[in-house]
Motif scaffolding. Structure first.
Motif, mmCIF file in Angstrom:
data_model
loop_
_atom_site.group_PDB
_atom_site.id
_atom_site.type_symbol
_atom_site.label_atom_id
_atom_site.label_comp_id
_atom_site.label_asym_id
_atom_site.label_seq_id
_atom_site.Cartn_x
_atom_site.Cartn_y
_atom_site.Cartn_z
ATOM 1 N N PRO A 165 10.595 4.295 13.142
ATOM 2 C CA PRO A 165 10.563 4.420 11.681
ATOM 3 C C PRO A 165 11.809 3.808 11.050
ATOM 4 C CG PRO A 165 10.111 6.542 12.729
ATOM 5 C CD PRO A 165 10.516 5.603 13.822
ATOM 6 N N LYS A 176 10.337 5.655 2.886
ATOM 7 C CA LYS A 176 9.731 6.980 2.807
ATOM 8 C C LYS A 176 8.590 7.113 3.820
ATOM 9 C CE LYS A 176 10.780 8.406 -1.860
ATOM 10 N NZ LYS A 176 10.872 7.197 -2.697
ATOM 11 N N ASP A 177 8.049 8.325 3.842
ATOM 12 C CA ASP A 177 7.049 8.607 4.854
ATOM 13 C C ASP A 177 5.748 7.810 4.748
ATOM 14 O OD1 ASP A 177 6.780 9.750 7.248
ATOM 15 O OD2 ASP A 177 5.624 11.463 6.501
ATOM 16 N N ASN A 184 6.287 4.359 6.284
ATOM 17 C CA ASN A 184 6.464 4.340 7.735
ATOM 18 C C ASN A 184 5.155 4.630 8.466
ATOM 19 O OD1 ASN A 184 9.117 3.616 8.668
ATOM 20 N ND2 ASN A 184 9.898 5.399 7.551
ATOM 21 N N ARG A 185 4.388 5.560 7.949
ATOM 22 C CA ARG A 185 3.103 5.870 8.566
ATOM 23 C C ARG A 185 2.183 4.636 8.478
ATOM 24 N NH1 ARG A 185 0.267 8.527 12.332
ATOM 25 N NH2 ARG A 185 -1.888 8.802 11.712
ATOM 26 N N TYR A 211 3.309 2.016 10.936
ATOM 27 C CA TYR A 211 2.929 2.443 12.286
ATOM 28 C C TYR A 211 1.457 2.110 12.550
ATOM 29 C CZ TYR A 211 1.633 5.729 16.029
ATOM 30 O OH TYR A 211 1.129 6.288 17.182
ATOM 31 N N GLN A 247 -4.920 10.416 3.466
ATOM 32 C CA GLN A 247 -3.479 10.221 3.621
ATOM 33 C C GLN A 247 -3.160 8.907 4.325
ATOM 34 O OE1 GLN A 247 -1.929 13.596 5.681
ATOM 35 N NE2 GLN A 247 -0.296 13.898 4.183
ATOM 36 N N ALA A 275 -1.336 5.565 3.042
ATOM 37 C CA ALA A 275 -0.153 5.065 3.749
ATOM 38 C C ALA A 275 -0.323 3.579 4.089
ATOM 39 C CB ALA A 275 0.078 5.879 5.023
#
Ligand code: HEC
Ligand code: HEC
Ligand code: HEC
Length: 431
Positions: free
Chosen positions: A187, A192-193, A196-197, A200, A289, A293
């Protein structure tokens, strides 16, 4: 003389390959003992893990490659054409003779993360482990739990047909030394999350770069990440996700990107061919979600790629005449669906005006659409998509070139003229 030199070089490489092969072969780990009888709690944990694995397998689209047309899911036998030959994918159901029934969690981890088979032999990167290496151990174990819960299918698939010298597996060691670096996604602390998600998923399980990149003659990805390129062994061009002229979504609202991922359609684009398969087999199953992302990450990709639209023709009288002939064909055969101004019809027929798929410098996708027709992806939200009829039997190469040149240069579109030779190449080329 040249041949001898090449043969000597290959023999040398092979020597190194064999050396590496023996150095890397690991001793077999004995089968672990059967676990003690499971409790109800264990069962619940197991089921949660399998459900998670089922979801992740879809995002990785393992089934898409490991299922033959009309065949049993995950039993392999799917044919994958590449520049070095045709791969026939293996059976990954838990059958102990013909599938991966004898595998354990470590074996699958080694396959995804290191690109190695159960005996430690290197796998061909046609299995996109150059991307899957980014997957975490936790996700790999969930996928394993799911695969092992499938009904075992006894199905022996024919061997792959890879051309000499590429059929010599030890050569993969050299390829790997040059082009493969194993490593789980790390990450970016500055992001922010959701970003990164998304990174990934896009760089790892989603293996978008397996298609959206150009490749050197040895099949290794080159140029920037997701920079677009011709898909190996096919007549499809996967556009650059980092160019506004091609398929960057930097200037789209997030909502439209999510819609494209989940349905294959948005007001500005309609997916086709391999991308429609990716949507119907994989991306439509993204949960809210993860879809958010992925869209967040795609939108943030740099527009590093100032690719041009190809050279549009000067509007001379001669070109005007040519385009007018294309316009006549359009009126007769296309206008009913795509509209007199190329405006299409929302959620049914894509607009051709202001459609980057139409004006791409490489016209191969548009030529294919007209030759073979096609469908937008089948999804839960769009179970019976509208189709485009094939024109391969109705129009000559020259006529397809004319109508395509017309739609590439009407209603504000600008693109290079298409020639009959380019259409002919698509007719003869790989599917
Ligand atoms: C783009 C096509 C493609 C996708 C997607 C794909 N695979 Fe594969 N896979 C292959 C090919 C081709 C091979 C054979 C490689 C070789 O022979 O070296 C393979 C081999 C394997 C093997 C080794 C099997 C054996 O008997 O040695 C495993 C395990 C595997 N894949 C699991 C997966 C999983 C899990 C996923 C999803 C996360 C997946 N694959 C997605 C193409 C694919
Ligand atoms: C099997 C090959 C393949 C894979 C894997 C793949 N794509 Fe594509 N993609 C294509 C092709 C071919 C096109 C061009 C045809 C089209 O527009 O649908 C395309 C088009 C697109 C477009 C432009 C759509 C349009 O019509 O403007 C976007 C955005 C996109 N892909 C995103 C992705 C993302 C994100 C992933 C990974 C989750 C991905 N692709 C994985 C082959 C692929
Ligand atoms: C019966 C309705 C119908 C007719 C007639 C038709 N199309 Fe289509 N066309 C569609 C549909 C539906 C799609 C979307 C297919 C897909 O997503 O694979 C499409 C897709 C396309 C695309 C790809 C657009 C993109 O976003 O990549 C092009 C180019 C195209 N049509 C051109 C033509 C031309 C030129 C003609 C006449 C020779 C024609 N169409 C006739 C329904 C039609």
């Amino acid at each position: 003389m040249k041949h001898i030199a090449i043969a000597a070089a290959l023999a040398g490489l092979l020597g190194i390959g064999l050396f590496l092969a023996s150095a890397e072969t690991r001793p077999r780990i004995e089968e672990s003992e059967k676990p003690p009888t499971a409790t109800a709690d264990d069962m619940a944990v197991r089921q949660t893990l399998q459900a998670r694995g089922a979801y992740l397998s879809r995002i990785g689209n393992c089934m898409g490659c490991h299922t033959a047309q009309g065949g049993r899911p995950y039993a392999g036998g799917h044919r994958l054409d590449t520049s070095i030959g045709t791969f026939v994918t293996p059976n990954i159901t838990p059958d102990s003779e013909t599938g991966i029934g004898h595998w354990n969690e470590d074996d699958l981890w080694r396959a995804l993360h290191e690109g190695k088979g159960r005996q430690g032999a290197p796998l061909y990167p046609a299995f996109p482990y150059t991307e899957y290496t980014k997957v975490t151990r936790e996700d790999s174990d969930a996928i394993f739990a799911y695969l092992q819960s499938l009904p075992p299918v006894e199905q022996k698939n024919p061997p792959s047909e890879i051309r000499f010298p590429f059929n010599l597996r030890p050569l993969i060691y050299i390829w790997r030394a040059l082009y493969f670096e194993p490593g789980v996604y790390r990450p970016d602390a500055g992001k922010k999350d959701p970003w990164n998600r998304g990174a990934y998923l896009v760089q790892g399980l989603g293996h978008c770069n397996a298609c959206h990149t150009s490749r050197n003659p040895l099949g290794a990805s080159q140029g920037g990440l997701l920079g677009g390129g011709q898909i190996m062994g096919s007549n499809w061009y996967a556009p650059s996700l980092t160019s506004l002229q091609e398929a960057s979504t930097a200037d789209w609202p997030l909502h439209d990107i999510i819609q494209l991922l989940k349905t294959g359609l948005s007001s500005r684009a309609a997916t086709a061919g391999p991308m429609a398969d990716v949507v119907s087999q994989s991306l439509q199953h993204l949960d809210e979600q993860d879809a958010h992302a992925m869209a967040t990450y795609l939108k943030s990709l740099p527009q590093s790629d100032p690719r041009s639209r190809g050279v549009a023709p000067p509007l001379t009288e001669e070109v005007d005449k040519l385009l007018a002939r294309g316009g006549d064909i359009y009126k007769t055969l296309c206008e009913d669906c795509h509209g007199n101004l190329g405006q299409g019809r929302p959620n049914a027929y894509p607009a051709l005006a202001d459609n980057r798929g139409v004006t791409l410098a490489s016209p191969v996708n548009a030529i294919r659409s007209i030759l073979y027709g096609g469908y937008a992806p089948v999804t839960i939200n769009n179970p019976r998509p509208y189709g485009m009829p094939p024109f391969a039997q109705i129009l000559r190469d020259e006529e397809i070139a004319l109508v395509l040149s017309y739609i590439r240069n009407s209603w504000g579109n600008r693109g290079s003229l298409v020639t009959a030779i380019e259409v002919d190449r698509s007719r003869k080329g790989a599917q």
